[in-house]
Design a protein around this motif. Structure first.
Motif, PDB file in Angstrom:
ATOM      1  N   THR A 243      90.351   1.074 -30.467  1.00 40.34           N
ATOM      2  CA  THR A 243      91.351   2.020 -30.969  1.00 40.34           C
ATOM      3  C   THR A 243      92.710   1.353 -30.848  1.00 40.34           C
ATOM      4  O   THR A 243      93.127   0.982 -29.750  1.00 40.34           O
ATOM      5  CB  THR A 243      91.343   3.333 -30.168  1.00 40.34           C
ATOM      6  OG1 THR A 243      90.107   4.015 -30.399  1.00 40.34           O
ATOM      7  CG2 THR A 243      92.497   4.237 -30.596  1.00 40.34           C
ATOM      8  N   LEU A 244      93.399   1.167 -31.977  1.00 42.60           N
ATOM      9  CA  LEU A 244      94.702   0.514 -31.993  1.00 42.60           C
ATOM     10  C   LEU A 244      95.790   1.555 -32.210  1.00 42.60           C
ATOM     11  O   LEU A 244      95.722   2.343 -33.160  1.00 42.60           O
ATOM     12  CB  LEU A 244      94.785  -0.531 -33.107  1.00 42.60           C
ATOM     13  CG  LEU A 244      94.165  -1.899 -32.805  1.00 42.60           C
ATOM     14  CD1 LEU A 244      92.652  -1.818 -32.827  1.00 42.60           C
ATOM     15  CD2 LEU A 244      94.640  -2.934 -33.816  1.00 42.60           C
ATOM     16  N   LEU A 245      96.765   1.570 -31.327  1.00 40.54           N
ATOM     17  CA  LEU A 245      97.914   2.460 -31.498  1.00 40.54           C
ATOM     18  C   LEU A 245      98.908   1.798 -32.422  1.00 40.54           C
ATOM     19  O   LEU A 245      99.346   0.664 -32.179  1.00 40.54           O
ATOM     20  CB  LEU A 245      98.541   2.779 -30.145  1.00 40.54           C
ATOM     21  CG  LEU A 245      99.699   3.778 -30.156  1.00 40.54           C
ATOM     22  CD1 LEU A 245      99.717   4.598 -28.869  1.00 40.54           C
ATOM     23  CD2 LEU A 245     101.053   3.093 -30.330  1.00 40.54           C
ATOM     24  N   CYS A 246      99.278   2.492 -33.489  1.00 41.56           N
ATOM     25  CA  CYS A 246     100.263   1.990 -34.450  1.00 41.56           C
ATOM     26  C   CYS A 246     101.597   2.674 -34.193  1.00 41.56           C
ATOM     27  O   CYS A 246     101.745   3.868 -34.454  1.00 41.56           O
ATOM     28  CB  CYS A 246      99.801   2.245 -35.885  1.00 41.56           C
ATOM     29  SG  CYS A 246     101.021   1.760 -37.122  1.00 41.56           S
ATOM     30  N   ARG A 293      94.344   9.720 -23.559  1.00 44.37           N
ATOM     31  CA  ARG A 293      93.669  10.719 -24.394  1.00 44.37           C
ATOM     32  C   ARG A 293      92.821  10.071 -25.483  1.00 44.37           C
ATOM     33  O   ARG A 293      91.676  10.489 -25.727  1.00 44.37           O
ATOM     34  CB  ARG A 293      94.698  11.660 -25.026  1.00 44.37           C
ATOM     35  CG  ARG A 293      94.052  12.666 -25.990  1.00 44.37           C
ATOM     36  CD  ARG A 293      95.080  13.507 -26.732  1.00 44.37           C
ATOM     37  NE  ARG A 293      94.437  14.233 -27.828  1.00 44.37           N
ATOM     38  CZ  ARG A 293      95.077  14.935 -28.751  1.00 44.37           C
ATOM     39  NH1 ARG A 293      96.401  15.022 -28.713  1.00 44.37           N
ATOM     40  NH2 ARG A 293      94.411  15.546 -29.719  1.00 44.37           N
ATOM     41  N   PHE A 294      93.363   9.037 -26.138  1.00 44.89           N
ATOM     42  CA  PHE A 294      92.662   8.446 -27.270  1.00 44.89           C
ATOM     43  C   PHE A 294      91.910   7.168 -26.903  1.00 44.89           C
ATOM     44  O   PHE A 294      91.351   6.508 -27.780  1.00 44.89           O
ATOM     45  CB  PHE A 294      93.651   8.159 -28.407  1.00 44.89           C
ATOM     46  CG  PHE A 294      94.160   9.404 -29.078  1.00 44.89           C
ATOM     47  CD1 PHE A 294      93.451   9.986 -30.113  1.00 44.89           C
ATOM     48  CD2 PHE A 294      95.335  10.010 -28.649  1.00 44.89           C
ATOM     49  CE1 PHE A 294      93.923  11.139 -30.735  1.00 44.89           C
ATOM     50  CE2 PHE A 294      95.803  11.162 -29.258  1.00 44.89           C
ATOM     51  CZ  PHE A 294      95.096  11.735 -30.299  1.00 44.89           C
ATOM     52  N   GLN A 295      91.903   6.833 -25.608  1.00 43.78           N
ATOM     53  CA  GLN A 295      91.209   5.625 -25.144  1.00 43.78           C
ATOM     54  C   GLN A 295      91.630   4.398 -25.957  1.00 43.78           C
ATOM     55  O   GLN A 295      90.813   3.627 -26.468  1.00 43.78           O
ATOM     56  CB  GLN A 295      89.699   5.827 -25.209  1.00 43.78           C
ATOM     57  CG  GLN A 295      89.170   6.855 -24.209  1.00 43.78           C
ATOM     58  CD  GLN A 295      89.364   6.381 -22.763  1.00 43.78           C
ATOM     59  OE1 GLN A 295      88.642   5.517 -22.282  1.00 43.78           O
ATOM     60  NE2 GLN A 295      90.351   6.957 -22.073  1.00 43.78           N
ATOM     61  N   VAL A 296      92.951   4.233 -26.073  1.00 44.68           N
ATOM     62  CA  VAL A 296      93.527   3.107 -26.807  1.00 44.68           C
ATOM     63  C   VAL A 296      93.111   1.803 -26.146  1.00 44.68           C
ATOM     64  O   VAL A 296      93.186   1.658 -24.926  1.00 44.68           O
ATOM     65  CB  VAL A 296      95.057   3.229 -26.863  1.00 44.68           C
ATOM     66  CG1 VAL A 296      95.684   1.982 -27.465  1.00 44.68           C
ATOM     67  CG2 VAL A 296      95.455   4.472 -27.658  1.00 44.68           C
ATOM     68  N   THR A 297      92.669   0.847 -26.946  1.00 45.46           N
ATOM     69  CA  THR A 297      92.267  -0.451 -26.412  1.00 45.46           C
ATOM     70  C   THR A 297      93.306  -1.541 -26.655  1.00 45.46           C
ATOM     71  O   THR A 297      93.316  -2.559 -25.966  1.00 45.46           O
ATOM     72  CB  THR A 297      90.929  -0.903 -27.025  1.00 45.46           C
ATOM     73  OG1 THR A 297      91.057  -0.991 -28.446  1.00 45.46           O
ATOM     74  CG2 THR A 297      89.812   0.076 -26.676  1.00 45.46           C
ATOM     75  N   ALA A 298      94.192  -1.359 -27.644  1.00 49.96           N
ATOM     76  CA  ALA A 298      95.185  -2.389 -27.949  1.00 49.96           C
ATOM     77  C   ALA A 298      96.343  -1.773 -28.722  1.00 49.96           C
ATOM     78  O   ALA A 298      96.201  -0.725 -29.354  1.00 49.96           O
ATOM     79  CB  ALA A 298      94.558  -3.516 -28.771  1.00 49.96           C
ATOM     80  N   PHE A 299      97.478  -2.446 -28.660  1.00 52.33           N
ATOM     81  CA  PHE A 299      98.641  -2.047 -29.446  1.00 52.33           C
ATOM     82  C   PHE A 299      99.501  -3.269 -29.694  1.00 52.33           C
ATOM     83  O   PHE A 299      99.348  -4.302 -29.029  1.00 52.33           O
ATOM     84  CB  PHE A 299      99.442  -0.936 -28.750  1.00 52.33           C
ATOM     85  CG  PHE A 299     100.052  -1.338 -27.436  1.00 52.33           C
ATOM     86  CD1 PHE A 299     101.384  -1.731 -27.352  1.00 52.33           C
ATOM     87  CD2 PHE A 299      99.303  -1.301 -26.264  1.00 52.33           C
ATOM     88  CE1 PHE A 299     101.952  -2.098 -26.144  1.00 52.33           C
ATOM     89  CE2 PHE A 299      99.861  -1.657 -25.041  1.00 52.33           C
ATOM     90  CZ  PHE A 299     101.184  -2.060 -24.987  1.00 52.33           C
TER      91      PHE A 299
END
Length: 622
Positions: A243-246, A293-299
């Motif tokens: 999951t990538l945060l933009c 919350r969103f289990q972000v893996t990278a940004f």
């Protein structure tokens, strides 16, 4: 995409044993990425959109099947408005799901043109005219009144503009259309145009650097984007598990490629964290809760964002999902990297890219050795090397290990040139390699280190500012004879613009008055110089050009004299900034201090310098 991320140059060379054309045999265009992902992961979430970018609101979730359908609808909508393969669809939008529909649908119908919505109306009009925009997608009076006022001001100044589509505007003003309403009317499973997109077809136009009277427009082919997206996914081993945060804007290549096409090619989940992304303070303040919350893996972010996140309490947020953060656009102080990693446990991968190379060209290995301060290893299929040029810009030879030269790149991600022929002069080295304008060295293991800039852009928080924008504005003041703008070091922004001014004989004006004047005439707010220095003359080269490096050295000395003075405990000291054969620029701090005071001064100096990427040395004067 790959069973592991790249660890070394040997891994890259091993990958390159198979031609990239063979690896991407099923892709001819960016549209094929969405078709394939919809076939492989139709029900998986492609995008989660937070309308306000805050943690406790309900997310709009868009599956890969829905994403492909809406990209297809957008392409068909543009086709119905007369857009063909050589016509331009411009978008002037914040980060919305509709931005992705317009972006990728525009590439399937014609050529898409991304524009920074923070520019003023005159600059936007110049960009639209430069590409002969046929269709504009933007916000209307209810969803974006400030942006709409710019569109109203520029519409009559763009003769090629035939249609304006408004996002989130169900009842649009006269002579405009609702993007959302019209989108819903279109076929979702095939292209009405029947277009067969070729790899060499132009997909997108991006404006580069600062915006002067003649903006430079970089052309991306579909193959450029496919190659860069694939190589990016392999470099950090992106996949459906990610999951990538933009948070970076979708008018910039980093947002478009790293947290866009590369993620979609890998089947990853993209968290679109609000229309304003990192510019939204509320989102930054809840960043760690969003990760949990969103289990972000990278940004991906710029150094200013990392610095801001250091001040955001993490509380009880569970961050174990985060695998890494990518940092580019500007050098990041090694001390900030260490502090961030120690505080969060998150690996930061410094990288390098430019619009002319589609986006990413080099990055530190995710699972291999990371060398803070370097931009890492080249990505697969991207050739990079420092070279020596003569005074006419002609190739002399490749640089030796750790020898500084102009960074040259070539590969499938490197563009074919700007739309304007005059902008392509002196762009290529030996006819094959792109002159990036950056200075760099390469160590024995293939890691690349930026050491300065041959080109003169000021990089403020990852935002490129053309100094000509400042200089031309200041030169309109009746008291100003000459003006030169450079960047000065800043702990938060990386660089801030300052200007050196020579007044006309007999004229008198204060620096403060010139700063006020600059605020009224410099069209880009981020480009307004915070300080203006009045000088008797500017340093010149042998051919009479302003020698910008000397001004940057002076600006650097001014900054650190003020920052370091409290550390010296009233000791006599001096400072010198100049060129260095390995680091590009190096500062010498020379205190005349007794032995008993040296330990305290040393610690104080190191604490001040920890926030900067500048190389320095302490030299004690007896």
């Amino acid at each position: 995409m790959n069973d592991r991320a790249i660890r070394s140059l040997a891994d890259i060379e091993h990958l390159e044993a198979i031609p990239l054309e063979q690896r991407l045999a099923g892709f001819a265009s960016s549209y094929d990425v969405f078709r394939r992902s919809a076939e492989l992961w139709p029900n998986a979430t492609a995008i989660s959109f937070l309308p306000q970018g805050i943690v406790d609101e309900e997310a709009l979730r868009i599956s890969y099947g829905e994403l492909f359908a809406n990209v297809t609808r957008a392409a068909n909508l543009f086709y119905s408005l007369g857009v063909g393969p050589s016509d331009v669809v411009s978008y002037l939008l914040p980060n919305l799901p509709q931005t992705h529909y317009a972006l990728w649908g525009g590439q399937a119908a014609g050529i898409v043109n991304a524009i920074n919505p923070l520019l003023d109306a005159e600059q936007i009009a110049a960009l639209l005219n430069e590409v002969s925009c046929k269709v504009l997608v933007t916000l209307g009076p209810s969803a974006g009144p400030e942006l709409w006022s710019k569109v109203v001001a520029l519409r009559d100044k763009v003769p090629s503009l035939q249609s304006v589509l408004l996002v989130q505007e169900p009842e649009p003003p006269e002579e405009t259309l609702s993007f959302d309403v019209e989108l819903a009317k279109q076929a979702h499973d095939y292209l009405l145009s029947g277009r067969r997109i070729g790899r060499d077809d132009i997909a997108a136009y991006f404006h580069t650097g600062g915006t002067t009277g003649t903006p430079k427009i970089a052309q991306h082919s579909h193959w450029n984007q496919l190659a860069n997206a694939w190589c990016g996914t392999v470099a950090v081993d992106l996949g459906p598990q990610d999951t990538l945060l933009c948070g970076l804007p979708l008018f910039h290549v980093n947002g478009v490629i790293v947290t866009g096409l590369a993620a979609f090619m890998a089947g990853s989940h993209v968290l679109l964290a609000g229309p304003m992304g990192y510019r939204n303070r509320a989102m930054l303040e809840q960043f760690w809760q969003l990760v949990e919350r969103f289990q972000v893996t990278a940004f991906s972010a710029v150094p200013t964002v990392y610095a801001a996140l250091m001040a955001v309490p993490r509380g009880e947020a569970e961050l174990s999902s985060l695998r890494f953060g990518i940092c580019g656009a500007a050098p990041m102080p090694a001390a900030l990297i260490r502090q961030f990693e120690q505080a969060t446990g998150i690996r930061i991968l410094e990288g390098y890219g430019l619009t002319e190379g589609t986006c990413i060209s080099a990055i530190n290995p995710r699972d291999g050795e990371r060398r803070p301060g370097s931009i890492g290893l080249r990505i697969p299929y991207q050739q990079m090397k420092p070279v020596l040029l003569d005074e006419q810009g002609r190739y002399v030879r490749d640089c030796a290990v750790d020898e500084i030269g102009v960074l040259a790149i070539r590969g499938p991600n490197v563009f074919a040139g700007y739309t304007q022929e005059e902008a392509n002069r002196n762009l290529w080295i030996d006819g094959k390699w792109l002159n990036t304008g950056d200075l760099a060295r390469r160590d024995a293991d293939g890691y690349l280190w930026l050491t300065g800039r041959q080109k003169e852009l000021i990089i403020r928080g990852g935002h490129n500012i053309d100094p000509a924008l400042i200089e031309e504005a200041l030169m309109r003041h009746p008291a100003v004879q000459l003006a030169a703008a450079v960047g000065k070091p800043d702990r938060y922004a990386g660089e801030l613009p300052v200007a050196y001014v020579v007044l006309r004989e007999g004229q008198s004006v204060s620096p403060e008055e010139l700063v006020d004047y600059a605020r009224s005439v410099v069209p880009e707010r981020a480009a307004v110089p915070g300080e203006i220095y009045l000088v008797d003359s500017l340093p010149l080269t042998a051919v009479g050009k302003v020698f910008k490096p000397q001004l940057r050295y002076d600006a650097t000395e001014r900054v650190f004299r003020a920052l370091l003075e409290p550390s010296m405990n009233q000791t006599l000291w001096r400072i010198k900034v100049g060129p260095d054969p390995v680091y590009g620029v190096r500062m010498q701090i020379m205190p005349a201090a007794p032995m008993a005071a040296r330990a305290q001064i040393t610690q104080a100096v190191h604490e001040v310098m920890a926030g900067f990427s500048l190389s320095y040395e302490l030299i004690w004067i007896d």
